[in-house]
Write a protein that holds these residues in place. Structure first.
Motif, mmCIF file in Angstrom:
data_model
loop_
_atom_site.group_PDB
_atom_site.id
_atom_site.type_symbol
_atom_site.label_atom_id
_atom_site.label_comp_id
_atom_site.label_asym_id
_atom_site.label_seq_id
_atom_site.Cartn_x
_atom_site.Cartn_y
_atom_site.Cartn_z
ATOM 1 N N ILE A 7 0.560 -0.745 -0.096
ATOM 2 C CA ILE A 7 -0.175 0.030 0.257
ATOM 3 C C ILE A 7 0.747 1.667 0.250
ATOM 4 O O ILE A 7 1.736 1.391 0.660
ATOM 5 C CB ILE A 7 -0.580 -0.175 1.120
ATOM 6 C CG1 ILE A 7 -1.824 -1.831 1.276
ATOM 7 C CG2 ILE A 7 -1.739 1.491 1.271
ATOM 8 C CD1 ILE A 7 -3.004 -1.024 2.530
ATOM 9 N N ASN A 8 0.692 2.253 -1.080
ATOM 10 C CA ASN A 8 1.617 3.887 -1.018
ATOM 11 C C ASN A 8 0.780 4.225 -1.591
ATOM 12 O O ASN A 8 -0.228 3.979 -2.308
ATOM 13 C CB ASN A 8 3.040 2.569 -1.739
ATOM 14 C CG ASN A 8 3.176 2.119 -3.064
ATOM 15 O OD1 ASN A 8 1.901 2.431 -4.243
ATOM 16 N ND2 ASN A 8 3.817 1.278 -3.249
ATOM 17 N N ALA A 9 1.203 5.018 -2.443
ATOM 18 C CA ALA A 9 0.133 6.193 -2.677
ATOM 19 C C ALA A 9 -0.364 5.860 -4.233
ATOM 20 O O ALA A 9 -1.552 6.275 -4.544
ATOM 21 C CB ALA A 9 1.014 7.607 -2.377
ATOM 22 N N LEU A 65 -4.101 5.003 -5.431
ATOM 23 C CA LEU A 65 -4.667 6.367 -6.520
ATOM 24 C C LEU A 65 -4.751 5.748 -7.696
ATOM 25 O O LEU A 65 -6.528 5.283 -8.115
ATOM 26 C CB LEU A 65 -3.730 7.348 -6.874
ATOM 27 C CG LEU A 65 -4.032 8.139 -5.966
ATOM 28 C CD1 LEU A 65 -2.938 9.049 -6.338
ATOM 29 C CD2 LEU A 65 -5.083 9.186 -5.298
ATOM 30 N N ARG A 66 -4.269 3.890 -8.041
ATOM 31 C CA ARG A 66 -4.797 3.234 -9.028
ATOM 32 C C ARG A 66 -5.571 2.949 -8.799
ATOM 33 O O ARG A 66 -7.071 2.156 -9.761
ATOM 34 C CB ARG A 66 -3.342 2.127 -9.157
ATOM 35 C CG ARG A 66 -3.994 1.782 -10.346
ATOM 36 C CD ARG A 66 -2.638 0.312 -10.738
ATOM 37 N NE ARG A 66 -2.582 -0.672 -8.940
ATOM 38 C CZ ARG A 66 -1.462 -0.782 -9.209
ATOM 39 N NH1 ARG A 66 -0.548 -1.488 -9.560
ATOM 40 N NH2 ARG A 66 -1.389 -1.894 -8.304
ATOM 41 N N ARG A 67 -5.847 2.011 -7.422
ATOM 42 C CA ARG A 67 -7.364 1.532 -7.005
ATOM 43 C C ARG A 67 -8.549 2.421 -6.891
ATOM 44 O O ARG A 67 -10.131 2.606 -7.516
ATOM 45 C CB ARG A 67 -7.274 0.805 -5.876
ATOM 46 C CG ARG A 67 -8.017 0.159 -5.292
ATOM 47 C CD ARG A 67 -8.397 -0.414 -4.413
ATOM 48 N NE ARG A 67 -8.688 0.531 -2.788
ATOM 49 C CZ ARG A 67 -7.473 1.091 -2.244
ATOM 50 N NH1 ARG A 67 -7.144 0.171 -2.372
ATOM 51 N NH2 ARG A 67 -7.589 1.711 -1.485
ATOM 52 N N MET A 68 -8.479 3.934 -6.784
ATOM 53 C CA MET A 68 -9.231 5.044 -6.777
ATOM 54 C C MET A 68 -9.594 4.918 -7.994
ATOM 55 O O MET A 68 -10.791 5.536 -8.523
ATOM 56 C CB MET A 68 -8.737 5.895 -5.687
ATOM 57 C CG MET A 68 -9.183 5.390 -4.242
ATOM 58 S SD MET A 68 -8.305 7.239 -3.421
ATOM 59 C CE MET A 68 -9.292 7.927 -3.122
ATOM 60 N N LEU A 69 -8.960 5.514 -9.145
ATOM 61 C CA LEU A 69 -8.899 6.028 -10.060
ATOM 62 C C LEU A 69 -8.912 5.389 -11.006
ATOM 63 O O LEU A 69 -9.779 5.493 -12.189
ATOM 64 C CB LEU A 69 -8.085 7.434 -10.346
ATOM 65 C CG LEU A 69 -7.732 8.188 -9.198
ATOM 66 C CD1 LEU A 69 -6.920 9.173 -9.625
ATOM 67 C CD2 LEU A 69 -8.845 9.328 -9.535
#
Length: 261
Positions: free
Chosen positions: A216-218, A222-226
């Protein structure tokens, strides 16, 4: 089900021919071929054919009886489910899902394996006031279709569709295979853009260290969210554009700061 079954739709004293046609169309949607009418109160003309649209089979091959006695003398042995929205004395009405589950688990007709289909009649009354008490005497079960609004009264053709759909959901059948019915996938490989790499570059330019082996990193967040919420092509293009422009601005700012030094 251990035994195949054949569904027949029974319309009793139907008043409006358009509902007969619409029922025929619904039957074609649900894989039911045999339409039975008892003492119909309407003539079937072009209006019924129009309502049937691409589902003419039930309408064209219907069987009509003058009375329940004629029906009982000519139709095969069956389980008869009468649909009614009225409860009261002499009407032991249960939810259709409960009735179908009861038949599947307990009716002896379906407890032994056989290649011979067993007939199930789904019975619907006239549009003005539904099935009478005398009609229900011929049924093995009385069922109601669940509604969730203040208006509990259903159009006849809609009721037949919901009744058949409930049966298919409970007992199964061969689902229609649509030409475009493949599993939806997120747009991938759009020529000229790579949102995942662009996102990674943007995050690195922001100063985040992605070299450490962390689940888990930035970037992963963000990849999962976007990117993992099935974005459309247009959304991916917009995201790519925003990230690229933001990355350029960050680089320009860094170059400017370096020149100042």
């Amino acid at each position: 089900m251990k035994r195949p079954f054949e569904v027949r739709i029974v319309l009793v004293r139907t008043i409006y021919e358009r509902n007969v046609g619409a029922t025929s169309r619904a039957m074609s949607n649900m894989g039911c071929e045999k339409l039975v009418m008892i003492d119909p109160k309407c003539e079937l003309t072009y209006e019924a054919q129009q309502a049937a649209a691409t589902g003419q089979n039930g309408l064209q091959n219907r069987t009509t009886y003058k009375s329940w006695d004629e029906f009982m003398a000519n139709e095969p042995e069956s389980i008869k489910i009468a649909f009614t929205a009225r409860d009261g004395k002499g009407r032991q009405v249960r939810d259709i899902d409960d009735v179908l589950s009861d038949i599947k688990e307990n009716s002896p007709q379906f407890q032994h394996e056989s290649d011979e289909p067993y007939t199930v009649h789904l019975i619907f009354g006239p549009e003005d006031w539904g099935l009478a008490g005398e009609d229900l005497e011929y049924a093995n079960f009385c069922a109601c279709l669940p509604t969730f609004g203040a208006n509990w009264s259903l159009n006849l053709a809609q009721a037949t569709l919901l009744g058949m759909f409930s049966l298919r959901k409970a007992w199964g059948g061969d689902r229609t295979k649509l030409d475009g019915g493949k599993k939806r996938r997120a747009p991938q490989g759009i020529q000229g853009i790579d949102p995942e790499q662009t996102l990674k570059t943007f995050i690195e330019e922001m100063g985040f260290d992605l070299t450490k082996q962390r689940k888990i990193n930035a970037f992963t967040v963000l990849r999962r969210m976007l990117l993992q919420n099935t974005p459309t092509k247009k959304e991916l293009v917009i995201l790519e554009t925003v990230l690229q422009q933001a990355t350029r601005k960050i680089r320009e700012w860094k170059e400017f700061k370096n020149r100042e030094r």
